[in-house]
Design an enzyme around this catalytic site. Structure first.
Site, mmCIF file in Angstrom:
data_model
loop_
_atom_site.group_PDB
_atom_site.id
_atom_site.type_symbol
_atom_site.label_atom_id
_atom_site.label_comp_id
_atom_site.label_asym_id
_atom_site.label_seq_id
_atom_site.Cartn_x
_atom_site.Cartn_y
_atom_site.Cartn_z
ATOM 1 N N SER A 1 0.819 -1.216 0.000
ATOM 2 C CA SER A 1 0.000 0.000 0.000
ATOM 3 C C SER A 1 0.855 1.270 0.000
ATOM 4 O O SER A 1 0.510 2.238 -0.703
ATOM 5 C CB SER A 1 -0.947 0.005 1.199
ATOM 6 O OG SER A 1 -1.915 -0.997 1.035
ATOM 7 N N ASP B 1 -13.021 -2.580 0.137
ATOM 8 C CA ASP B 1 -12.705 -3.891 -0.463
ATOM 9 C C ASP B 1 -13.829 -4.367 -1.387
ATOM 10 O O ASP B 1 -13.573 -4.904 -2.464
ATOM 11 C CB ASP B 1 -12.485 -4.946 0.634
ATOM 12 C CG ASP B 1 -11.095 -4.865 1.248
ATOM 13 O OD1 ASP B 1 -10.160 -4.372 0.582
ATOM 14 O OD2 ASP B 1 -10.941 -5.306 2.398
ATOM 15 N N LYS C 1 -9.143 -5.364 11.047
ATOM 16 C CA LYS C 1 -10.291 -4.867 10.271
ATOM 17 C C LYS C 1 -11.608 -4.886 11.043
ATOM 18 O O LYS C 1 -12.498 -4.100 10.772
ATOM 19 C CB LYS C 1 -10.442 -5.664 8.970
ATOM 20 C CG LYS C 1 -9.392 -5.326 7.921
ATOM 21 C CD LYS C 1 -9.675 -6.047 6.614
ATOM 22 C CE LYS C 1 -8.682 -5.645 5.545
ATOM 23 N NZ LYS C 1 -8.987 -6.246 4.243
ATOM 24 N N TYR D 1 -2.592 -11.777 -4.574
ATOM 25 C CA TYR D 1 -1.826 -11.052 -5.600
ATOM 26 C C TYR D 1 -0.326 -11.384 -5.548
ATOM 27 O O TYR D 1 0.419 -10.989 -6.434
ATOM 28 C CB TYR D 1 -2.037 -9.534 -5.487
ATOM 29 C CG TYR D 1 -1.863 -8.992 -4.100
ATOM 30 C CD1 TYR D 1 -2.948 -8.854 -3.251
ATOM 31 C CD2 TYR D 1 -0.604 -8.625 -3.630
ATOM 32 C CE1 TYR D 1 -2.793 -8.373 -1.964
ATOM 33 C CE2 TYR D 1 -0.441 -8.143 -2.357
ATOM 34 C CZ TYR D 1 -1.537 -8.020 -1.525
ATOM 35 O OH TYR D 1 -1.376 -7.545 -0.247
HETATM 36 P P1 NAP Z 1 -8.828 -14.556 7.027
HETATM 37 O O1 NAP Z 1 -9.928 -13.719 7.551
HETATM 38 O O2 NAP Z 1 -7.770 -15.067 7.942
HETATM 39 O O3 NAP Z 1 -9.517 -15.837 6.281
HETATM 40 C C1 NAP Z 1 -8.708 -16.866 5.760
HETATM 41 C C2 NAP Z 1 -9.566 -17.829 4.936
HETATM 42 O O4 NAP Z 1 -8.693 -18.824 4.364
HETATM 43 C C3 NAP Z 1 -10.618 -18.590 5.758
HETATM 44 O O5 NAP Z 1 -11.720 -18.885 4.935
HETATM 45 C C4 NAP Z 1 -9.844 -19.873 6.108
HETATM 46 O O6 NAP Z 1 -10.676 -20.974 6.383
HETATM 47 C C5 NAP Z 1 -9.112 -20.112 4.822
HETATM 48 N N1 NAP Z 1 -7.945 -20.977 4.982
HETATM 49 C C6 NAP Z 1 -6.747 -20.623 5.515
HETATM 50 N N2 NAP Z 1 -5.907 -21.699 5.504
HETATM 51 C C7 NAP Z 1 -6.607 -22.735 4.951
HETATM 52 C C8 NAP Z 1 -6.293 -24.076 4.644
HETATM 53 N N3 NAP Z 1 -5.078 -24.603 4.911
HETATM 54 N N4 NAP Z 1 -7.231 -24.857 4.078
HETATM 55 C C9 NAP Z 1 -8.457 -24.355 3.790
HETATM 56 N N5 NAP Z 1 -8.829 -23.071 4.047
HETATM 57 C C10 NAP Z 1 -7.901 -22.261 4.609
HETATM 58 O O7 NAP Z 1 -8.028 -13.807 5.860
HETATM 59 P P2 NAP Z 1 -8.607 -12.724 4.813
HETATM 60 O O8 NAP Z 1 -8.411 -11.358 5.326
HETATM 61 O O9 NAP Z 1 -9.964 -13.142 4.411
HETATM 62 O O10 NAP Z 1 -7.575 -12.898 3.587
HETATM 63 C C11 NAP Z 1 -7.602 -14.052 2.768
HETATM 64 C C12 NAP Z 1 -6.705 -13.852 1.546
HETATM 65 O O11 NAP Z 1 -7.208 -12.785 0.752
HETATM 66 C C13 NAP Z 1 -5.249 -13.488 1.867
HETATM 67 O O12 NAP Z 1 -4.413 -14.200 0.998
HETATM 68 C C14 NAP Z 1 -5.165 -11.999 1.561
HETATM 69 O O13 NAP Z 1 -3.860 -11.602 1.142
HETATM 70 C C15 NAP Z 1 -6.162 -11.892 0.416
HETATM 71 N N6 NAP Z 1 -6.739 -10.531 0.288
HETATM 72 C C16 NAP Z 1 -6.587 -9.882 -0.897
HETATM 73 C C17 NAP Z 1 -7.132 -8.604 -1.049
HETATM 74 C C18 NAP Z 1 -6.949 -7.874 -2.349
HETATM 75 O O14 NAP Z 1 -7.175 -6.658 -2.386
HETATM 76 N N7 NAP Z 1 -6.586 -8.538 -3.426
HETATM 77 C C19 NAP Z 1 -7.857 -8.009 -0.010
HETATM 78 C C20 NAP Z 1 -8.022 -8.716 1.196
HETATM 79 C C21 NAP Z 1 -7.443 -9.992 1.318
HETATM 80 P P3 NAP Z 1 -11.181 -21.262 7.914
HETATM 81 O O15 NAP Z 1 -12.330 -20.303 8.157
HETATM 82 O O16 NAP Z 1 -11.627 -22.690 7.871
HETATM 83 O O17 NAP Z 1 -10.013 -21.022 8.820
#
Ligand code: NAP
Length: 291
Positions: A17, A102, A66, A236
């Site tokens: 960012s 987002d 968040k 990304y």
């Molecule tokens: P989060 O709240 O920690 O959620 C993580 C998610 O991944 C949950 O659904 C979790 O499942 C799942 N998960 C993690 N490890 C797993 C595994 N080994 N097997 C199956 N499911 C698994 O994280 P978040 O903030 O949502 O972010 C998730 C991803 O999105 C990250 O990679 C982040 O960098 C990306 N992101 C990108 C943007 C963008 O602008 N492009 C914006 C925000 C986030 P459980 O619920 O079962 O634990």
């Protein structure tokens, strides 16, 4: 006055960012410095108090703050109320207002990918923080059937019921709870037998989990990836996850998380500065920071 902006998270070292926003500030000749703030969860309240400093123009918020930041702010913008999470802090008449860019960022990215719901069936992998914003954007885009698959099935169910409450009430006044014009939102465990059938007929597959950030990490076998769908991975880094590589090999259209990242930044930038964000500069800065 020289403005200060920044992103708060823990850890925060890898955030790009600062590169995206500083490039935009510099291009528009705005006297401002975008910083990186590493703040542990226990120190969040003290940090939030510092946001009231007059030279502080605004902030971005990332993992793990968040949701925790919500009660520390004076008000919430409708965007943050709908998603239930804050990724942007605005200053309005001296008040700290939480917003979420987002969902709108993801919607713009979907538009770039040329997505227009036809059958309106989508599969979303994951039910974490990002999934809340993505799910909201999908329903706003006109998705008619959304199937959420998450490792923790209860978390998936909780997200489905939150999204059902927010889903557009297409029936208008007097619409009944069973109104067939309302989108159908279902949630399953990742290992549920329904997965294969839903993947086979979906027109859009979105990965919102963090699986795929490391080499070889995948939730789906290559033969499960729908070749006729648009496949979006909001990760990304790397630019092409194993899911996207499999999707490309099967002939699917693909998009990674970079457009969502840049668009959510651009929307925040415009809200802080009131200036039209230089999108080309922001995309170039993001690509350079990730190279
Ligand atoms: P989060 O709240 O920690 O959620 C993580 C998610 O991944 C949950 O659904 C979790 O499942 C799942 N998960 C993690 N490890 C797993 C595994 N080994 N097997 C199956 N499911 C698994 O994280 P978040 O903030 O949502 O972010 C998730 C991803 O999105 C990250 O990679 C982040 O960098 C990306 N992101 C990108 C943007 C963008 O602008 N492009 C914006 C925000 C986030 P459980 O619920 O079962 O634990």
């Amino acid at each position: 006055m020289s403005w200060r902006l920044g992103v708060v998270g823990y850890p925060i070292e890898h955030s790009i960012s600062p590169a995206i926003h500083q490039a935009a500030l510099d291009r528009l000749g705005i006297d401002g410095r975008y910083e990186r703030w590493s703040v542990a969860p226990g120190a969040l309240a003290a940090w939030a108090a510092g946001l009231r400093a007059p030279d502080l123009l605004g902030a971005n918020v990332t993992i793990p703050h968040k949701e925790a930041l919500l009660p520390l702010l004076d008000a919430l913008d409708p965007s943050a109320r709908q998603v239930g999470a804050v990724n942007t802090v605005l200053k309005q008449d001296g008040r700290l207002v939480g917003a979420n860019t987002d969902a709108a960022g993801f919607a713009l990215a979907l538009g770039d990918a040329g997505y227009a719901p036809a059958s309106g069936e989508a599969v979303m992998l994951g039910a974490g923080g990002a999934a809340r914003a993505v799910g909201h954007a999908l329903l706003a885009a006109g998705v008619r059937r959304l199937a959420i698959f998450n490792r923790d099935a209860a978390r998936g169910q909780a997200l489905a019921s939150a999204l059902r409450q927010q889903a557009p009430q297409r029936g208008g006044q007097g619409a009944r709870a069973d109104d067939r014009s309302r989108p159908l939102i279902e949630a399953f465990a990742l290992d549920a037998p329904d997965l294969d059938a839903r993947l086979a007929r979906c027109e859009l597959l979105v990965n919102t989990t963090s699986v795929g950030m490391r080499p070889g990490e995948r939730l789906l076998r290559p033969d499960q990836v729908p070749g006729g769908a648009l496949v979006v991975d909001i990760i990304y880094r790397p630019a092409e996850t194993p899911l996207l590589a499999d999707a490309r090999a099967r002939g699917a259209r693909t998009q990674n998380g970079l457009p969502m990242l840049v668009y959510q930044a651009a929307i925040a930038f415009e809200r802080w500065t009131g200036r039209k964000p230089p999108l080309d500069v922001m995309f170039a800065a993001a690509r350079q920071a990730l190279a």
